[in-house]
Structure formats: structure tokens, C-alpha cells
Scaffold this motif. Structure first.
Motif, mmCIF file in Angstrom:
data_model
loop_
_atom_site.group_PDB
_atom_site.id
_atom_site.type_symbol
_atom_site.label_atom_id
_atom_site.label_comp_id
_atom_site.label_asym_id
_atom_site.label_seq_id
_atom_site.Cartn_x
_atom_site.Cartn_y
_atom_site.Cartn_z
ATOM 1 N N LEU A 7 35.191 -52.835 31.443
ATOM 2 C CA LEU A 7 35.979 -52.855 30.198
ATOM 3 C C LEU A 7 36.092 -54.285 29.670
ATOM 4 C CD1 LEU A 7 38.739 -50.414 31.462
ATOM 5 C CD2 LEU A 7 36.903 -49.900 29.834
ATOM 6 N N LYS A 8 36.299 -54.386 28.370
ATOM 7 C CA LYS A 8 36.370 -55.711 27.728
ATOM 8 C C LYS A 8 37.497 -56.567 28.304
ATOM 9 C CE LYS A 8 34.532 -54.387 23.206
ATOM 10 N NZ LYS A 8 35.092 -53.022 22.957
ATOM 11 N N ASN A 9 38.556 -55.910 28.800
ATOM 12 C CA ASN A 9 39.700 -56.668 29.331
ATOM 13 C C ASN A 9 39.484 -57.146 30.772
ATOM 14 O OD1 ASN A 9 40.015 -54.434 30.959
ATOM 15 N ND2 ASN A 9 41.792 -53.625 29.862
ATOM 16 N N GLY A 10 38.268 -56.923 31.304
ATOM 17 C CA GLY A 10 37.982 -57.397 32.660
ATOM 18 C C GLY A 10 38.123 -56.313 33.715
ATOM 19 N N GLY A 11 38.761 -55.202 33.350
ATOM 20 C CA GLY A 11 38.909 -54.090 34.292
ATOM 21 C C GLY A 11 37.712 -53.163 34.234
ATOM 22 N N TRP A 12 37.836 -52.014 34.921
ATOM 23 C CA TRP A 12 36.773 -51.010 34.872
ATOM 24 C C TRP A 12 37.362 -49.622 35.035
ATOM 25 C CZ3 TRP A 12 35.990 -47.768 39.080
ATOM 26 C CH2 TRP A 12 36.624 -48.157 40.282
ATOM 27 N N GLN A 13 36.569 -48.608 34.659
ATOM 28 C CA GLN A 13 36.963 -47.209 34.842
ATOM 29 C C GLN A 13 35.698 -46.398 35.108
ATOM 30 O OE1 GLN A 13 38.742 -46.684 30.897
ATOM 31 N NE2 GLN A 13 36.972 -45.526 30.197
ATOM 32 N N TRP A 14 35.867 -45.138 35.434
ATOM 33 C CA TRP A 14 34.727 -44.242 35.585
ATOM 34 C C TRP A 14 34.493 -43.516 34.264
ATOM 35 C CZ3 TRP A 14 32.132 -44.705 40.060
ATOM 36 C CH2 TRP A 14 32.819 -45.175 41.188
ATOM 37 N N VAL A 15 33.214 -43.269 33.949
ATOM 38 C CA VAL A 15 32.913 -42.421 32.787
ATOM 39 C C VAL A 15 31.860 -41.385 33.194
ATOM 40 C CG1 VAL A 15 33.526 -44.072 30.959
ATOM 41 C CG2 VAL A 15 31.184 -44.067 31.891
ATOM 42 N N ASP A 16 31.893 -40.259 32.490
ATOM 43 C CA ASP A 16 30.924 -39.183 32.702
ATOM 44 C C ASP A 16 29.550 -39.682 32.239
ATOM 45 O OD1 ASP A 16 29.304 -36.956 32.469
ATOM 46 O OD2 ASP A 16 30.741 -35.785 31.275
ATOM 47 N N LYS A 17 28.581 -39.633 33.138
ATOM 48 C CA LYS A 17 27.246 -40.148 32.818
ATOM 49 C C LYS A 17 26.672 -39.498 31.554
ATOM 50 C CE LYS A 17 22.770 -40.844 34.984
ATOM 51 N NZ LYS A 17 21.825 -40.178 35.895
ATOM 52 N N ASN A 18 26.989 -38.208 31.342
ATOM 53 C CA ASN A 18 26.400 -37.498 30.199
ATOM 54 C C ASN A 18 27.279 -37.466 28.960
ATOM 55 O OD1 ASN A 18 23.927 -36.762 31.484
ATOM 56 N ND2 ASN A 18 25.152 -35.352 32.725
ATOM 57 N N ASN A 19 28.514 -37.903 29.095
ATOM 58 C CA ASN A 19 29.390 -38.047 27.921
ATOM 59 C C ASN A 19 30.343 -39.191 28.229
ATOM 60 O OD1 ASN A 19 31.117 -38.012 25.807
ATOM 61 N ND2 ASN A 19 31.911 -35.938 26.163
ATOM 62 N N THR A 20 29.904 -40.399 27.901
ATOM 63 C CA THR A 20 30.632 -41.593 28.342
ATOM 64 C C THR A 20 31.975 -41.769 27.633
ATOM 65 O OG1 THR A 20 29.343 -42.932 26.800
ATOM 66 C CG2 THR A 20 28.574 -42.862 29.088
ATOM 67 N N ASP A 21 32.308 -40.849 26.700
ATOM 68 C CA ASP A 21 33.660 -40.873 26.108
ATOM 69 C C ASP A 21 34.694 -40.337 27.104
ATOM 70 O OD1 ASP A 21 32.630 -41.803 23.773
ATOM 71 O OD2 ASP A 21 32.566 -39.834 22.788
ATOM 72 N N VAL A 22 34.258 -39.477 28.028
ATOM 73 C CA VAL A 22 35.177 -38.851 28.985
ATOM 74 C C VAL A 22 35.304 -39.749 30.206
ATOM 75 C CG1 VAL A 22 35.429 -36.874 30.544
ATOM 76 C CG2 VAL A 22 34.766 -36.513 28.162
#
Ligand code: DDH
Length: 291
Positions: free
Chosen positions: A212-227
Motif C-alpha cells: 500500500l502507498k502508506n507503507g503497509g500491505w494487505q491481501w487481494v484476490d488475484k482475479n479481482n484485486t479490488d477484493v
């Protein structure tokens, strides 16, 4: 009986059924998020309640201490001013309802109106009058941490593993906001529908890390990276004891609704000194208007 007797009695009464209807009526707003204030109202009910500590019997929804600083400014409560302000006109219309009752009732209304189960609710919370009722920061879960942290936070409230997983299924609703938690996106493609979709999404998709732009991270769905999923949630999913409940609820929506109902009712009642003679309400959802 003199008419004054009845009048005096009435002045402290609250029409909770009407409060439910008033909340239900203000949920929809096409310009806000995904079109509903429901998710943020559910989060308000949860954060007001989830500060409870079983050992010291402090916190919980009783005093509505989030109205005061410093609790209003705790990082976990970022963005909840939106929800609190939204309910002010309803508080003005029903001045005898306590904020703790209003916030928890609004959470119940939002869940039901967005397709969730009927959650029994009863009044009985009394507002605190000053910042002295505020809880210390750090009582709510930190999404950047692992499953052990999540366990400790919820065990402190008095929940077991099954209840923890059921409650987290509330993430079928709503989304993360970069300016609130720093994370971004919804947990499903239908964030205004309460269902067991959260459990299906987490079990069936392939998750990749996104910086993430703020230096953190999260998981996203490989096939729908909005989720998305939070770091803490994938840690929970990978925990053997938690996993069996994720799998159970992904397969069985009825079981999820049953367990969620019990756990959410318990959550909203933590630390509330009920007298025992309160009427338990099971509110009816508003009729769907076909236009
Ligand atoms: Fe949550 N939640 N929550 N959550 N929550 C967020 C949003 C919403 C965690 C972290 C976050 C519960 C449990 C957990 C809702 C309900 C519930 C956000 C994003 C984070 C971060 C806030 C933002 O940016 O706007 C973590 C970690 C846990 C955990 O259990 C490990 C529970 C138990 C509930 C519940 O209601 C019972 C809802 C609804 C939202 C969406 C809010 C919105 O505005 O949309």
C-alpha cells in the motif's frame, strides 16, 4: 387516574420499534460508499461494545464512552464520527433513548435491513457523563497482527474461537477506507448484502500480497484485486482451530446466521447492567417497496 399520571409516565418511554424504522429509513444513500450507511453503523455498534474486559468488567456499550475524547480519537475508531453524526437526528427525535441503546439498536437494524438474521435486542444502557468512562486505547483488534493477538483481544471480551470467527463474518458488509484504517477495498463484490459470502470468498480465492502507498500491505484476490483481506484475517484462516469454523460457515449459511445472531447479541450486551425485566425486541424488517 389523573391525566398527569399517564403523561408523566409517557415522557420517559421510548418507542424502540419506531427507532428501528427511523434507522432503517436513513440507511440508503447513493452518494455514500456502496450506497448504504449500514456497514459503518454495524462497525459503530461493534466498536462501542468490543472494548469490554471480562476481568475488570469495564468497557462495553453501556456508557457510550466513544462520545468523549480520548476514545473518540482512538485510531481504531477513525471514521465512526460519520456513524455517530448520522444518528443525531434520531436521538433528537427520541431524546429518552440512551446513546448506547441507540448505537446497538442501529447496528441490529443495519444487519437486518441488509439481509441478515433477526437479532434479539433489549434496552438498558445508561450513558456515561464524562471522559472517565473512556476505555484505554488498544482494546480493539489490530488488523496488522496475527491470530494470537486476535484471540487474546476476543478472549478478553469473553468469546471463544467459534464466536470469534462468526463475528468476523460481519465483514461481508462494508469496506476499508485509506483515510480511516489505511487499508482499501471491500471483502466481497456485494458489500451491502449480509450473507456468508465472506467465508466463501476467503476460502475459495487465491490471495496475493499488495503493497500500500502508506507503507503497509494487505491481501487481494488475484482475479479481482479490488477484493481484499486484512493480514490478521489470513492469519486466522491459516490457524487450524479457526479454520474449521471458516469452512463450516462457507458451507452452511443457516449455521452462520444462527451463530452470528447469538454472538452479536452477546457482543452488544457485554457489560450492560440489565435489570432482567427488559422487553426483548425482535424487530421486523421494513417491507420492501417496489418502485
Ligand atoms: Fe471489522 N474492520 N474488524 N469487524 N468491520 C473494518 C471495517 C469493518 C477488523 C478490522 C477492520 C469485526 C472484526 C474485525 C466491521 C465489523 C466488524 C476495517 C476497515 C478494519 C481495519 C475500517 C475502515 O477503514 O473504514 C479486524 C482486524 C477484526 C477481527 O476480528 C480480527 C467484527 C467482530 C465486526 C462486527 O460487526 C461484529 C464492519 C461492518 C466494517 C465495515 C465498515 C464500513 O465503513 O464499511
Amino acid at each position: 387516574h389523573s391525566p398527569y399520571f399517564n403523561g408523566a409516565n409517557k415522557s420517559t418511554e421510548v418507542d424502540y420499534v419506531q427507532v428501528y424504522k427511523d434507522v432503517a429509513d436513513l440507511l440508503e444513500d447513493n452518494d455514500y460508499d456502496d450506497g448504504s450507511y449500514g456497514p459503518v453503523l454495524v462497525r459503530l455498534a461493534w466498536h462501542a461494545s468490543g472494548t469490554y474486559d471480562v476481568d475488570t468488567k469495564t468497557g462495553g456499550s453501556n456508557s457510550a464512552s466513544m462520545r468523549f475524547e480520548p476514545e473518540a480519537l482512538h485510531g481504531a475508531n477513525n471514521g465512526l464520527k460519520v456513524a455517530r453524526d448520522l444518528l443525531e437526528p434520531i436521538k433528537a427525535k427520541h431524546p429518552n433513548i440512551s446513546y448506547g441503546d441507540l448505537w446497538t439498536l442501529a447496528g441490529v437494524a443495519a444487519i437486518q435491513e441488509l439481509g441478515g438474521p433477526t437479532i434479539p435486542w433489549r434496552p438498558g444502557r445508561t450513558d456515561g457523563t464524562s471522559a472517565e468512562s473512556c476505555t484505554p486505547d488498544g482494546r480493539l483488534p489490530d488488523a496488522t497482527k496475527k491470530q494470537d493477538h486476535i484471540r487474546n483481544i476476543f478472549y478478553r471480551m469473553g468469546f471463544n474461537d467459534q464466536e470469534i470467527v462468526a463475528l468476523t463474518g460481519a465483514h461481508a458488509l462494508g469496506r476499508c477506507h485509506p483515510d480511516r484504517s489505511g487499508f482499501e477495498g471491500p471483502w466481497s463484490e456485494q458489500p451491502t448484502l449480509f450473507s456468508n459470502e465472506y467465508f466463501k470468498v476467503i476460502s475459495e480465492r487465491e490471495w496475493i500480497k499488495k503493497e500500500l502507498k502508506n507503507g503497509g500491505w494487505q491481501w487481494v484476490d488475484k482475479n479481482n484485486t479490488d477484493v481484499m483481506m486484512l493480514p490478521a484475517e489470513i492469519s486466522m484462516f491459516n490457524d487450524k482451530e479457526f479454520r474449521k469454523y471458516f469452512e463450516l460457515y462457507a458451507k452452511d449459511q443457516d449455521q452462520f446466521f444462527k451463530d452470528f445472531t447469538n454472538a452479536f447479541a452477546k457482543l452488544t450486551e457485554l457489560g450492560v447492567p440489565f435489570k432482567g425485566d427488559e422487553k426483548v425486541y425482535k424487530f421486523e424488517t421494513l417491507p420492501v417497496v417496489v418502485t
